[in-house]
Design a protein around this motif. Sequence first.
Motif, short mmCIF file in Angstrom:
data_model
loop_
_atom_site.label_atom_id
_atom_site.label_comp_id
_atom_site.label_asym_id
_atom_site.label_seq_id
_atom_site.Cartn_x
_atom_site.Cartn_y
_atom_site.Cartn_z
N TRP A 276 0.99 -1.07 -0.03
CA TRP A 276 0.04 0.06 0.06
C TRP A 276 0.94 1.13 0.09
CZ3 TRP A 276 -1.50 -4.67 2.41
CH2 TRP A 276 -2.91 -5.03 2.15
N LEU A 277 0.31 2.55 -0.56
CA LEU A 277 1.06 3.69 -0.27
C LEU A 277 0.42 4.61 0.85
CD1 LEU A 277 3.19 5.51 -1.49
CD2 LEU A 277 1.41 6.09 -3.18
N LEU A 278 1.20 4.71 1.73
CA LEU A 278 0.39 5.42 2.82
C LEU A 278 1.05 6.67 2.90
CD1 LEU A 278 -1.13 5.37 5.67
CD2 LEU A 278 1.04 4.58 6.58
N ARG A 279 0.38 7.77 3.46
CA ARG A 279 0.65 9.18 3.62
C ARG A 279 0.72 9.44 5.42
NH1 ARG A 279 3.93 13.23 1.99
NH2 ARG A 279 3.45 15.11 2.91
N ASP A 280 1.66 9.29 5.92
CA ASP A 280 1.79 9.33 7.43
C ASP A 280 2.73 10.28 8.03
OD1 ASP A 280 0.38 8.33 9.95
OD2 ASP A 280 2.54 7.92 10.32
N GLY A 281 2.53 11.38 8.87
CA GLY A 281 3.73 12.23 9.55
C GLY A 281 4.30 12.87 8.36
N GLY A 282 3.46 13.61 7.45
CA GLY A 282 4.16 14.35 6.51
C GLY A 282 4.99 13.63 5.55
N ALA A 283 5.05 12.27 5.29
CA ALA A 283 5.91 11.59 4.25
C ALA A 283 5.15 10.43 3.68
CB ALA A 283 7.15 10.96 5.14
N ASP A 284 5.58 10.07 2.73
CA ASP A 284 5.07 8.80 1.86
C ASP A 284 5.72 7.63 2.15
OD1 ASP A 284 3.48 10.88 0.61
OD2 ASP A 284 4.88 10.88 -0.87
N TRP A 285 4.99 6.66 2.53
CA TRP A 285 5.55 5.42 2.78
C TRP A 285 4.86 4.26 2.06
CZ3 TRP A 285 8.98 5.62 6.63
CH2 TRP A 285 9.23 6.88 7.45
N TRP A 286 5.87 3.34 1.71
CA TRP A 286 5.38 2.24 0.89
C TRP A 286 5.23 1.17 1.86
CZ3 TRP A 286 4.70 2.04 -4.28
CH2 TRP A 286 4.19 0.58 -4.78
N ALA A 287 3.90 0.65 2.01
CA ALA A 287 3.99 -0.42 3.20
C ALA A 287 3.87 -1.94 2.41
CB ALA A 287 2.61 -0.17 3.82
N ASP A 288 4.76 -2.72 3.05
CA ASP A 288 4.72 -4.10 2.72
C ASP A 288 4.23 -4.96 3.92
OD1 ASP A 288 5.38 -6.52 1.86
OD2 ASP A 288 7.31 -6.07 0.98
N VAL A 289 3.01 -5.52 3.50
CA VAL A 289 2.34 -6.00 4.87
C VAL A 289 2.20 -7.57 4.52
CG1 VAL A 289 0.07 -5.98 6.10
CG2 VAL A 289 1.14 -4.04 5.14
N ARG A 290 2.61 -8.34 5.42
CA ARG A 290 2.54 -9.77 5.22
C ARG A 290 1.23 -10.19 6.34
NH1 ARG A 290 7.40 -12.25 6.56
NH2 ARG A 290 6.46 -12.85 8.58
N PHE A 291 0.28 -10.95 5.82
CA PHE A 291 -0.65 -11.33 6.79
C PHE A 291 -0.21 -12.30 7.75
CE2 PHE A 291 -3.94 -10.12 2.91
CZ PHE A 291 -3.58 -8.86 3.22
N PRO A 292 -0.82 -12.22 9.16
CA PRO A 292 -0.65 -13.62 9.95
C PRO A 292 -1.40 -14.56 9.39
CG PRO A 292 -1.89 -11.81 10.82
CD PRO A 292 -1.48 -11.10 9.58
N GLU A 293 -1.04 -15.77 9.76
CA GLU A 293 -1.79 -16.84 9.15
C GLU A 293 -3.48 -16.92 9.37
OE1 GLU A 293 -0.43 -21.39 9.00
OE2 GLU A 293 -0.75 -20.81 11.31
N SER A 294 -3.79 -16.40 10.60
CA SER A 294 -5.18 -16.34 10.78
C SER A 294 -6.05 -15.45 9.85
CB SER A 294 -5.38 -15.95 12.46
OG SER A 294 -4.90 -14.61 12.44
N MET A 295 -5.29 -14.53 9.27
CA MET A 295 -5.97 -13.58 8.16
C MET A 295 -5.77 -13.97 6.83
SD MET A 295 -5.05 -9.93 10.13
CE MET A 295 -6.23 -9.07 9.24
N ARG A 296 -5.10 -14.86 6.45
CA ARG A 296 -4.77 -15.36 5.03
C ARG A 296 -5.97 -15.99 4.37
NH1 ARG A 296 1.41 -17.81 6.53
NH2 ARG A 296 2.13 -15.88 7.37
N GLY A 297 -6.21 -15.31 3.28
CA GLY A 297 -7.27 -16.28 2.35
C GLY A 297 -8.49 -15.30 2.67
N GLU A 298 -8.80 -14.66 3.47
CA GLU A 298 -10.12 -14.04 3.76
C GLU A 298 -10.47 -13.02 2.85
OE1 GLU A 298 -9.66 -12.01 7.61
OE2 GLU A 298 -9.29 -13.60 8.76
#
Length: 298
Positions: A276-298
């Motif tokens: 995802w591309l997040l704007r936070d604290g006056g900066a742009d952040w590329w967010a690389d998110v790996r889901f925990p097992e309990s959330m995968r495939g939802e």
Amino acid sequence: MRRRRFLASVAVAATLPLAGCSDPRGSVRLTDVSDDTALAKQWATPIDALSDSYRDLVVGAVEDDAERATVTDTNPPFEPPNPIEYERSYYDVGYEVTNERTQTQYGVESTFDPDPPPERTVAYADLPAVDRAKLDRILDPDTARDSGEAFGIGVRYTDAEAGESVVVPEPEYDGVTREGATFGIAVRDSREVTVADYRYRADLLAADAAGVAAVARERFQFSFDGLPSDQRALLDEAKGDEVESEDPPSEAFVALVERFRAHDAVELDPYFGGEWLLRDGGADWWADVRFPESMRGE
């Protein structure tokens, strides 16, 4: 994420930390992409990272060279998930499908240094051009193979090509000699497959890094409002680093991941995670998110 999987497959097919696919924990990593060049590098794929065949398709598409930009296959061989950078400009690359028809696919197998050696052989140089073009990979003396080791591939021939071939539909020889090596040759099976012409096109997305960064921000950027303190602590810790969840993940980690999933991702794999591309604290952040097992495939 898909960008990394894509590069791994074509430059090579890296993935969203696939090394952690069996790890039940999730993770969040934020990379500062406030600089236009940093964001462009994160989102776009440089043409030099592509395999030779894919690179040729892109250049053909950019230069509107129909022959160079067209490939015949059973499926689109190349589906760029992100813009391609070529000569400092950025392109959306796609394709059109035309001329669907059937061809015969043969399962051809070569056996290196077979025992006993084949009686009827032909020199590789004396094979018809169509056979040399299609079978070069399995008749390569430089490929390290043990004696008696077999190597098979599926190759498609048009009716006209099969008429020129001495290998399909039935080999006229038992073996091929090449640079001192001997290969047994056999056709194991054949079947009809549907193929099509895939004509690649390239639409200019941006003339420079600033332009493609602006497109990325317009399409994907978002902000979080009113983060609870526990989620804020996780997010801040992930800036320039990676934060891993516990197993099982905390309520704060699950809630933070759900906040990401409520927004359009640059790249999303329902099982593994997304970017995802997040704007936070006056900066742009590329967010690389790996889901925990309990959330995968939802």
